[in-house]
Enzyme design. Structure first.
Site, PDB file in Angstrom:
ATOM      1  N   HIS A 208       4.074   2.132 -11.268  1.00 18.53           N
ATOM      2  CA  HIS A 208       4.781   3.162 -10.518  1.00 18.53           C
ATOM      3  C   HIS A 208       3.857   4.259 -10.002  1.00 18.53           C
ATOM      4  O   HIS A 208       4.052   4.785  -8.907  1.00 18.53           O
ATOM      5  CB  HIS A 208       5.889   3.765 -11.388  1.00 18.53           C
ATOM      6  CG  HIS A 208       7.111   2.902 -11.443  1.00 18.53           C
ATOM      7  ND1 HIS A 208       7.983   2.898 -12.502  1.00 18.53           N
ATOM      8  CD2 HIS A 208       7.601   2.004 -10.551  1.00 18.53           C
ATOM      9  CE1 HIS A 208       8.964   2.041 -12.258  1.00 18.53           C
ATOM     10  NE2 HIS A 208       8.750   1.494 -11.092  1.00 18.53           N
TER      11      HIS A 208
ATOM     12  N   CYS B 284       0.886 -10.883   3.189  1.00 17.37           N
ATOM     13  CA  CYS B 284       1.600  -9.697   2.699  1.00 17.37           C
ATOM     14  C   CYS B 284       1.130  -9.273   1.311  1.00 17.37           C
ATOM     15  O   CYS B 284       1.747  -8.429   0.677  1.00 17.37           O
ATOM     16  CB  CYS B 284       3.109  -9.907   2.708  1.00 17.37           C
ATOM     17  SG  CYS B 284       3.694 -11.204   1.611  1.00 17.37           S
TER      18      CYS B 284
END
Length: 564
Positions: free
Chosen positions: A189, A485
């Site tokens: 995170h 990606c």
């Protein structure tokens, strides 16, 4: 310890992003852990249950108050961990076996942390969030003041062992010059928040424990270095580097110097991500991760809920290209409403498209929701399935997508078997997208979160480059688009290699696009092909990078701080 008369020291780590900054350190203290079994009195079960409720409410309130969409997303994910009924049952079971409340929380969380780490992937990156929940539960049980978010009085470099979402939730991120962590991972995170905001971040810095509040450091994410007591030469170099980065054009289409087009797209995970992006900075979305509304849920999100979520993303980007990845959950990102048995090797288990082995309901509902959103927004999203291994799976997915009304249906290439049999898959699909993170993990049989194996996971590994080259060459032969990606697309040198190998698009975080766009604009397609050939001729990852880097134009290396 660093002496009072500072001497320049350089610490190495793993950089996230390309920025650099110089400033004073603010040391983020680790939470106190009153975890000894004998240090607290017996606490009633009801008080522990109340502590869970309080912590969940705190995280939900923090998420609701967060002005930043990325911070809000990660706080919601942390709240879902605290809300997991299995965690609460584990704590109560520990109490029933004779442990006091503090010890029960510690032991239960330790078991969950071990399971998360063993699972790898998404769950392993959530261990920091799990420990944050633990700290807040213990503080609540003991009536202590939980560590609150602090305020920065001046632009500063945050230095910590690790950071949980609640540590950054109340911060003015414009005051954060850089982040330096002793631990952390590139998909954690903290890395997500730093990347989204263009904050230079260097993780896994062993010497970070020697840095203290007030120390002056220079942080260079592009070089993966932290310099204590930077010299005037260091300052001049970083100032010149930042000035060069700011001079790079952030808008416009991606293309080589001689006009060969390479679509430059953004990776997103939430509607807020889409709505906060400047559409002029990218040519669309190359990867929309759709897992968020599913994770941590006791009941699957309804078609209406999904339709509204997808509509927000499509509305933000229409008429630009939006590639939507269907649910990539299961195994390391378990879905509570499926109640599946724990797997011995989650990364090799029932995840992504393989969930259809158990139920087709989730995928059917998701495709119907996305189709309805496309109709409502007058858009034509591209749709692709993750964790495809065989041509049969690819064909089955395309047929489902066609039935739902999608014109462009493709698959992710993340498994070596799919890369090796790419010709069979290309006969079934409209396009493919290479997920280099997982493809590296599976090709090299190396967990992405084991630091000791980081060298094996390098995108410059010859075996990985060989698979990517094969997929791109076959895609060109079949006349099908093939994009990238994975995180490797964000490296300007690797972007030149991928372009030379034939990638039609590169998708990455929005903050990485300017450097990649600039690098492409300074090289012709033939030069990119020469750089790719040089990298492919190497027998080690180090030599592959060196040979590619040596052919990059000198002014590009200087401007982007590409080290020799």
């Amino acid at each position: 310890m660093i002496e009072k008369n500072p001497t320049r020291q350089v610490f190495a780590g793993a950089g996230v992003g390309r920025g650099a900054a110089i400033g004073p350190v603010i040391r983020v203290p680790s939470a106190a852990h009153p975890l000894s079994e004998g240090e607290s009195e017996q606490v009633p079960v009801q008080s522990v249950q109340d502590a869970f409720v309080s912590v969940i409410r705190l995280l939900e309130v923090r998420a609701a108050e967060a002005h930043d969409a990325t911070v809000r997303e990660v706080l919601e994910a942390t709240a879902s961990i605290a809300s997991d009924p299995e965690l609460q049952r584990a704590v109560l079971a520990q109490m029933e076996s004779g442990h006091n409340a503090v010890a029960a929380v510690n032991h239960a969380v330790s078991e969950f942390a071990d399971a998360f780490t063993h699972a790898g992937g998404y769950l392993a990156e959530r261990v920091t969030d799990l420990h944050s929940v633990r700290d807040k539960l213990i503080a609540e049980i003991l009536g202590l003041s939980a560590q609150e978010s602090f305020h920065l009085e001046q632009p500063s470099v945050l230095v910590a062992e690790d950071l949980a979402p609640v540590d950054t939730a109340g911060l003015d991120l414009s005051m954060v010059l850089a982040i330096v962590l002793e631990r952390g991972g590139p998909t954690g995170h903290t890395a997500i928040i730093a990347t989204q905001h263009g904050i230079p971040c260097v993780m896994r810095v062993t010497g970070a424990k020697e840095l203290h509040s007030g120390d002056i450091v220079a942080v260079n994410a592009a070089e993966s270095t932290v310099i204590f007591a930077p010299t005037s030469e260091d300052r001049t170099r970083i100032e010149a580097y930042n000035a060069a980065l700011q001079s790079i054009v952030t808008n416009g289409v991606g293309a080589t110097r001689d006009g060969h087009p390479v679509q430059l797209l953004s990776n997103i995970g939430t509607p807020e991500d889409a709505e906060s992006l400047n559409r002029n900075e990218c040519e669309g979305v190359g990867l929309f991760r759709t897992e968020l509304p599913f994770l941590g849920r006791e009941v699957a999100p309804s078609i209406t809920e999904q339709r509204e979520l997808y509509s927000r993303v499509l509305r933000a980007f229409t008429p630009q290209k939006v590639v939507v990845r269907t649910l990539d959950a299961g195994a390391d990102k378990p879905l509570p409403f499926l109640r599946a048995d724990r797997e011995e090797n989650p990364a090799l288990g029932i995840r992504g498209y393989r969930l259809t082995r158990r139920t087709t309901t989730l995928l059917d509902a998701q495709l119907r929701s996305l189709s309805a959103a496309a109709t409502a927004t007058n858009s034509e999203p591209w749709v692709m399935a993750p964790m495809i291994t065989t041509a049969v799976e690819a064909g089955d997915f395309v047929r489902l997508a066609r039935a739902a009304g999608f014109k462009n249906a493709g698959v992710m290439i993340e498994v070596p078997a799919a890369a090796l049999r790419i010709g069979d898959i290309l006969r079934e699909v409209d396009f493919v997208s290479i997920g280099t993170n997982d493809l590296a993990q599976y090709t090299m049989a190396s967990d992405r979160l084991v630091g000791e194996l980081a060298d094996l996971l390098s995108p410059w590994q010859p075996a990985l480059l060989g698979l990517i080259s094969h997929v791109l060459a076959e895609s060109k032969r079949f006349g099908k688009q093939a994009g990238i990606c994975g995180e490797s697309a964000a490296d300007p040198v690797m972007a030149l290699v991928l372009t030379g190998l034939g990638a039609s698009s590169l998708s990455m975080s929005i903050s990485a696009l300017p450097a990649v766009r600039y690098a492409l604009s300074q090289h012709t397609l033939k030069e990119c092909q020469g750089i790719a050939t040089a990298a492919m001729s190497a027998d080690t990852a180090e030599r592959a990078y060196t040979r590619a880097r040596d052919l990059v134009h000198p002014e590009v290396k200087t401007k982007l701080s590409i080290r020799d």
